[in-house]
Design a protein around this motif. Structure first.
Motif, short mmCIF file in Angstrom:
data_model
loop_
_atom_site.label_atom_id
_atom_site.label_comp_id
_atom_site.label_asym_id
_atom_site.label_seq_id
_atom_site.Cartn_x
_atom_site.Cartn_y
_atom_site.Cartn_z
N UNK A 270 0.83 -1.20 0.00
CA UNK A 270 0.00 0.00 0.00
C UNK A 270 0.87 1.25 0.00
N UNK A 271 0.24 2.37 -0.35
CA UNK A 271 0.89 3.67 -0.27
C UNK A 271 0.50 4.32 1.04
N UNK A 272 1.41 4.31 1.99
CA UNK A 272 1.24 4.90 3.32
C UNK A 272 0.17 4.19 4.15
N UNK A 273 0.60 3.18 4.88
CA UNK A 273 -0.28 2.50 5.82
C UNK A 273 -0.86 3.54 6.80
N UNK A 274 -2.15 3.53 6.95
CA UNK A 274 -2.90 4.43 7.84
C UNK A 274 -2.94 5.88 7.34
N UNK A 275 -2.29 6.19 6.23
CA UNK A 275 -2.39 7.52 5.63
C UNK A 275 -1.98 8.66 6.52
N UNK A 276 -0.88 8.48 7.27
CA UNK A 276 -0.49 9.52 8.23
C UNK A 276 0.98 9.91 8.17
N UNK A 277 1.73 9.35 7.20
CA UNK A 277 3.15 9.66 7.14
C UNK A 277 3.56 10.46 5.90
N UNK A 278 2.92 10.20 4.77
CA UNK A 278 3.29 10.94 3.56
C UNK A 278 2.18 11.04 2.53
N UNK A 279 1.09 10.27 2.72
CA UNK A 279 -0.03 10.37 1.78
C UNK A 279 -1.32 9.93 2.45
N UNK A 280 -2.26 10.84 2.54
CA UNK A 280 -3.55 10.49 3.14
C UNK A 280 -4.10 11.62 3.97
N UNK A 281 -5.31 11.39 4.45
CA UNK A 281 -6.03 12.44 5.18
C UNK A 281 -5.42 12.76 6.53
N UNK A 282 -4.60 11.85 7.06
CA UNK A 282 -4.07 12.04 8.41
C UNK A 282 -2.64 12.55 8.44
N UNK A 283 -2.10 12.95 7.30
CA UNK A 283 -0.73 13.49 7.29
C UNK A 283 -0.74 14.87 7.97
N UNK A 284 0.06 15.06 9.02
CA UNK A 284 0.05 16.35 9.73
C UNK A 284 0.55 17.49 8.86
N UNK A 285 0.11 18.69 9.18
CA UNK A 285 0.61 19.88 8.50
C UNK A 285 2.11 19.98 8.73
N UNK A 286 2.83 20.41 7.71
CA UNK A 286 4.28 20.56 7.82
C UNK A 286 5.06 19.32 7.47
N UNK A 287 4.37 18.19 7.24
CA UNK A 287 5.02 16.95 6.84
C UNK A 287 4.92 16.82 5.33
N UNK A 288 6.01 16.42 4.67
CA UNK A 288 6.00 16.26 3.21
C UNK A 288 4.86 15.35 2.79
N UNK A 289 3.99 15.88 1.93
CA UNK A 289 2.78 15.18 1.52
C UNK A 289 2.85 14.90 0.03
N UNK A 290 2.77 13.64 -0.34
CA UNK A 290 2.88 13.24 -1.75
C UNK A 290 1.89 13.99 -2.63
N UNK A 291 0.69 14.19 -2.15
CA UNK A 291 -0.33 14.82 -2.98
C UNK A 291 -0.01 16.27 -3.31
N UNK A 292 0.93 16.88 -2.57
CA UNK A 292 1.31 18.27 -2.81
C UNK A 292 2.58 18.39 -3.65
#
Length: 296
Positions: A226-248
């Motif tokens: 999968x791409x980012x288990x739990x969606x909280x490290x680099x891609x997904x709804x739970x990625x915190x602000x200030x963390x590199x986000x694939x979608x951006x």
């Protein structure tokens, strides 16, 4: 026929077979994009992976998987609708390049740069058909180049035994997942402030079936990846602000059209061989001379 489009992912088609191009051809679209290269040492046998459709097919396979799982399309450099693949032979021999050890990635980059092959607004996915005694590939984190060492011979492993997919709809295998993994590093993922960024394996997460995994266990690359288990490290709804986000990332765009693929899966015996091979390939260990580098 389009294999990879800037912001679209349709049903993959068979690759075209153009003449070799040693220079980047005019782009179909402006802005940041990923350019694919087939690079050879001066004395290496030329398998013409840029000409016979091998690389275009491989990229089409992992691009389709990526779009299906993320809803995004990687902005690959295309010319007249087809993946633009540059073929280039270095002035340095295989032995000279191999002697660079962990610095092989930087040796490839510096030689391509000196030859005028690198543009400022592009990232390069290089398939290097030469030897490495260090790894099966590497990437800058973040940076401008990711490279697959197709004849890698790190201790106890033979990267050259891994096979490319033979069809755009064949489910990705090692080289496909490895290229996609290392491209993410050039995008700056996984960033050090991600919730589950692994200190011992910088730029990675700890879940073995995550695309960006590295750690003491085997990397699981199959239908469960999968791409980012739990969606909280680099891609997904739970990625915190200030963390590199694939979608951006400027190197991806929303996929357009149908992203579902009728995958052709390998026979169970082939999957078992792949699992066994991956278990014996070297784990991701970052370059020790700088925390901003990674190798496979």
């Amino acid at each position: 026929m389009t294999l990879v489009a800037a912001a679209a992912c349709t049903e993959p088609t068979a690759p075209q077979l153009p003449d070799r191009f040693v220079d980047d051809r005019p782009d179909d679209f402006a802005g940041p994009q990923v350019h694919v290269m087939y690079v050879l040492p001066s004395d290496a046998a030329d398998l013409e992976f840029d000409l016979n459709g091998t690389l275009a097919t491989s990229v089409a396979s992992f691009s389709a998987w990526f779009a299906e799982r993320s809803g995004l399309a990687i902005r690959f450099d295309t010319h007249d609708g087809a993946l633009d693949v540059t073929g280039f032979r270095l002035d340095s021999s295989d032995e000279e390049m191999k002697a660079l050890g962990p610095s092989l990635l930087f040796g490839i980059e510096s030689r391509l740069d000196a030859a005028g092959k690198l543009a400022q607004d592009k990232i390069y996915l290089v398939y290097y058909d030469g030897t490495s005694t260090y790894a099966c590939g590497g990437a800058s984190w973040p940076g401008r180049i990711a490279a697959m060492y197709l004849r890698g011979l790190p201790s106890g492993a033979n990267c050259g035994l891994q096979q490319f997919v033979s069809s755009p709809t064949q489910f990705p295998r090692y080289w496909e997942f490895a290229a996609l993994h290392d491209l993410h590093h050039t995008f700056g993922i996984v960033s050090p402030n991600a919730p589950h960024h692994t200190v011992d394996y910088p730029a990675h997460v700890p879940e073995e079936n995550d695309l960006l995994y590295s750690g003491p266990g085997p990397w699981i690359i199959n239908a469960t990846t999968v791409i980012d288990v739990d969606g909280d490290d680099y891609f997904g709804a739970n990625v915190p602000a200030g963390v590199a986000n694939l979608s951006l990332s400027p190197f991806v765009a929303p996929a357009q059209g149908q992203t579902r693929v009728a995958w052709q899966h390998a026979a169970p015996e082939a999957d078992a061989m792949l699992r066994n091979a991956v278990e014996h390939l070297p784990v991701h260990v970052p370059f020790t001379r700088t925390p901003q580098r990674d190798r496979r």
